[in-house]
Design an enzyme around this catalytic site. Structure first.
Site, PDB file in Angstrom:
ATOM      1  N   HIS A 163      -8.286  -5.212  -2.617  1.00  0.00           N
ATOM      2  CA  HIS A 163      -7.177  -5.445  -3.560  1.00  0.00           C
ATOM      3  C   HIS A 163      -7.672  -5.299  -5.008  1.00  0.00           C
ATOM      4  CE1 HIS A 163      -3.531  -7.089  -5.206  1.00  0.00           C
ATOM      5  NE2 HIS A 163      -3.078  -7.522  -4.042  1.00  0.00           N
ATOM      6  N   GLU A 269      -5.155  -0.144  -4.392  1.00  0.00           N
ATOM      7  CA  GLU A 269      -5.719  -0.901  -3.282  1.00  0.00           C
ATOM      8  C   GLU A 269      -5.854  -0.038  -2.023  1.00  0.00           C
ATOM      9  OE1 GLU A 269      -3.059  -4.245  -2.755  1.00  0.00           O
ATOM     10  OE2 GLU A 269      -2.419  -4.084  -4.833  1.00  0.00           O
TER      11      GLU A 269
END
Length: 295
Positions: A163, A269
């Site tokens: 992330h 991500e």
């Protein structure tokens, strides 16, 4: 000492000046400072909210949280007891070893195995290894997932994602190449609309408005570019990529987001989040990203 172990984190230092910090909690990279080929001065490349908790009380808002074994709100029947984005980012990992320490780079390994709390949410035998490698202009993260059960143990299924909060001006950043790639728009108001694939027609993707797009079977190499800066993200075994920025519309509602923080980053991500990886006993899955400062 290029690898410095502290109470709550490990610090990697490259002889040319680059550095990285990895919290044991969540194995979250919370700092990556590196220069570029044109300017050797180390600059922070990741965004961490000024309101982020770094004490292990909740997942870190920023840096590079590790998402496993579910992305977003769990959808798999085996994941019903999991919280959003799973448990990897909210458990303390064990520092395992220094993998490499020389002029080329510095690399450390952390690991996570089921504890009682994890077993209550995800009752499968696994071993996670997370390797973080720092080079002069690069940061590499590798996640290894092993099914450690006996041959008679059922397979398990999971999702995984890095992330990344890339520090960049949200109003000016562009992400390429995603033209022609199918994606799912999680900002849509209805479940039906969120589940309907769209096709990206833009030559470059921006986040000037609230963006939460999941690109499926994406190219695996992405250029994140803004005036005066550029980072390349190359991936292995991560077929999807999520582009996210809440903008004020949603960002103002995030309790641990600093005021205006959404203006200072874009999340790009890489992951395996459309569908699931199925892992049989004894098998190991590996996913990798290589972040390189270009400008």
């Amino acid at each position: 000492m290029p690898v410095i172990k502290k109470d709550d984190r490990v610090v990697l230092q490259h002889p040319k000046g680059a550095s990285a910090e990895v919290l044991y909690y969540g194995a979250t990279v919370i700092s990556w400072k590196a220069g570029s080929t044109t300017d050797p001065r180390p600059v922070e490349r990741l965004f961490v909210s000024g309101k982020a908790a770094l004490d292990g009380s909740k997942p870190v808002r920023g840096g590079i949280p590790v998402v496993f074994p579910a992305f977003g709100t769990p959808t798999h029947p085996d994941h019903a007891k999991l919280s959003q984005h799973g448990f990897a980012r909210s458990n303390v990992w064990l520092f395992t070893s220094t993998v490499m320490d020389n002029d080329a780079g510095v690399s450390v390994k952390l690991s996570l195995e089921p504890n009682d709390a994890i077993k209550g949410q995800f009752d499968h035998p696994f071993h996670l290894e997370y390797v973080v490698t720092l080079a002069e202009h690069q940061l590499v993260t590798d996640l290894h997932v092993k099914h450690t059960g006996l041959s008679t143990t059922p397979p398990f299924e999971f999702q995984a994602l890095f992330h990344n909060y890339i520090r960049a001006p949200a109003s000016d950043v562009r992400i390429t190449p995603l033209t022609g790639v199918s994606y799912y728009d999680k900002t849509e108001a209805t479940e039906e609309a969120r589940a309907s694939p769209k096709v990206e027609r833009r030559e470059s993707v921006d986040v000037k408005t609230y963006t939460d797009f999941v690109y499926e079977n994406a190219p695996g190499k992405y250029d994140v570019v803004w005036p005066g800066g550029a980072i390349e993200i190359k991936t292995n075994n991560l077929k999807d990529v999520v582009i996210w920025n809440p903008q004020q519309q949603t960002g103002a509602k995030i309790a641990d987001m600093e005021e205006g923080g959404w203006e200072r980053y874009v999340c790009v991500e890489p992951g395996y989040v459309r569908g699931f990886v199925r892992l049989a006993p004894g098998q190991t899955w590996w996913g990798q990203q290589v972040l390189t400062v270009k400008v």
